[in-house]
Write a protein that holds these residues in place. Structure first.
Motif, PDB file in Angstrom:
ATOM      1  N   TRP A   1      30.901  49.175   5.366  1.00 57.46           N
ATOM      2  CA  TRP A   1      32.122  49.512   4.554  1.00 57.46           C
ATOM      3  C   TRP A   1      31.659  51.274   4.030  1.00 57.46           C
TER       4      TRP A   1
ATOM      5  N   THR B   1      30.763  33.813   6.520  1.00 53.99           N
ATOM      6  CA  THR B   1      32.625  35.435   7.024  1.00 53.99           C
ATOM      7  C   THR B   1      33.525  34.510   5.161  1.00 53.99           C
ATOM      8  N   PRO B   2      34.495  35.268   5.287  1.00 52.42           N
ATOM      9  CA  PRO B   2      34.516  35.426   4.229  1.00 52.42           C
ATOM     10  C   PRO B   2      36.371  35.184   4.902  1.00 52.42           C
TER      11      PRO B   2
ATOM     12  N   LEU C   1      33.435  42.102  10.124  1.00 53.12           N
ATOM     13  CA  LEU C   1      33.758  41.921   8.451  1.00 53.12           C
ATOM     14  C   LEU C   1      34.679  42.247   7.191  1.00 53.12           C
TER      15      LEU C   1
ATOM     16  N   LYS D   1      32.557  34.242  -3.114  1.00 57.34           N
ATOM     17  CA  LYS D   1      32.374  33.991  -1.885  1.00 57.34           C
ATOM     18  C   LYS D   1      31.307  34.635  -1.574  1.00 57.34           C
TER      19      LYS D   1
ATOM     20  N   TRP E   1      28.886  39.477  -1.979  1.00 59.37           N
ATOM     21  CA  TRP E   1      30.307  39.088  -2.156  1.00 59.37           C
ATOM     22  C   TRP E   1      31.250  38.934  -1.456  1.00 59.37           C
ATOM     23  N   TRP E   2      32.107  38.425  -1.226  1.00 64.68           N
ATOM     24  CA  TRP E   2      33.514  38.813  -1.052  1.00 64.68           C
ATOM     25  C   TRP E   2      34.339  38.183  -1.695  1.00 64.68           C
ATOM     26  N   TYR E   3      35.217  38.501  -2.745  1.00 66.01           N
ATOM     27  CA  TYR E   3      36.296  38.562  -3.015  1.00 66.01           C
ATOM     28  C   TYR E   3      38.082  39.199  -2.621  1.00 66.01           C
TER      29      TYR E   3
ATOM     30  N   ILE F   1      28.503  36.042   0.550  1.00 70.95           N
ATOM     31  CA  ILE F   1      28.297  36.776   1.938  1.00 70.95           C
ATOM     32  C   ILE F   1      27.188  35.835   2.879  1.00 70.95           C
TER      33      ILE F   1
ATOM     34  N   TYR G   1      34.471  43.646  -1.252  1.00 70.81           N
ATOM     35  CA  TYR G   1      33.097  43.293  -1.184  1.00 70.81           C
ATOM     36  C   TYR G   1      32.224  43.924  -2.516  1.00 70.81           C
TER      37      TYR G   1
ATOM     38  N   ARG H   1      37.371  39.182  -8.908  1.00 67.99           N
ATOM     39  CA  ARG H   1      36.202  39.141  -8.968  1.00 67.99           C
ATOM     40  C   ARG H   1      35.719  39.791 -11.059  1.00 67.99           C
TER      41      ARG H   1
END
Length: 255
Positions: A83, A147-148, A254, A187, A206-208, A189, A154, A214
């Motif tokens: 990322w 996994t998202p 991801l 979510k 975290w995932w959004y 991770i 994220y 978020r």
């Protein structure tokens, strides 16, 4: 404790005299304690968390160079995600690598050091970096890597907690995370507890769906009595906290 118990015992023996029969309590036969600071994953899997500080004005060039080079590195080991930082810091990249154990990581490091093609590409990447930072971490025992459901953004939240490990703060920290997860405010991770690096550090990923979802989840969590109570309980063990909004690179597993 062992030193003070032994000293007291010696004083008692001198006062009792050589002719006295002394029965030493079983508790003084052996004084020991567990050094464990809490439960850990039973598996040997370790994760390498790398943060790169990119030279200002070079982030786009950095991403382009890595995109053209990363497949050579991926031939050696598994990357979880890569990322760039959008909010919370500037000119940073963050990536996670997975290894079966420390021996596996050592073998991979040796292999890539002997991979001439990768070393050439790495030299070009290094020219765009100001600084590199690395931590080795385990997933906490109550978490598995998720996994998202689809591509998104994220959030990496880094907690610096009081010395003592999960035995001290693990239960309340888990309760605070669970309170957010149970209501779907984000979510989860992965939760990574640092083994090498700045100790008593936990990185929560975290995932959004996007930055606005978020923000909405964060707002709702602040009004949730269960979340508020859990956070109040866990914050007593908190030294500092930092978060960053991450955007997955095109080549990141991801998304």
């Amino acid at each position: 404790m062992l030193g003070s118990s032994s000293a007291s015992l010696r004083v008692f023996l001198r006062r009792a005299g050589a002719a006295s029969i002394i029965r030493v309590p079983p508790s003084l036969h052996r004084v020991s304690s567990s050094f464990a600071t809490g439960p850990r994953q039973d598996v040997g899997t370790v994760y390498e968390l790398r943060t790169y500080d990119i030279i200002p004005s070079k982030p786009n060039e950095f991403l382009e160079v890595v995109s053209k080079s990363i497949n050579v590195r991926l031939a050696h080991s598994e990357m979880i995600g890569f990322w760039t930082v959008e909010l919370g810091a500037m000119n940073k990249a963050f990536h996670i690598w997975k290894y079966d154990n420390f021996a596996h990581r050592a073998a991979v490091r040796e292999a890539i050091s002997n991979d001439k093609e990768w070393q050439e590409k790495l030299s070009a990447i290094r020219l765009l970096l100001h600084k590199q930072d690395m931590e080795i971490a385990y997933l906490v025992p109550w978490c598995k890597l998720e996994t998202p459901p689809k591509p998104g953004v994220y959030e990496l939240v880094t907690y610096q907690l009081k010395p003592g490990g999960p035995a001290l703060w693990g239960k309340s920290f888990k309760a605070a995370i669970d309170a957010h997860v149970s209501k779907g405010y984000g979510k989860l991770i992965g939760v990574f507890h640092t083994e090498y690096g700045l100790l008593n550090t936990v990185n929560v990923l975290w995932w959004y769906e996007n930055a606005d979802s978020r923000a909405t989840g964060r707002h709702l969590a602040h009004e949730d009595a269960r979340v508020v109570a859990a956070v109040r309980e866990s914050v007593q063990f908190l030294e500092s906290q930092r978060n960053m909004l991450l955007i997955p690179a095109p080549f990141s597993p991801l998304k």
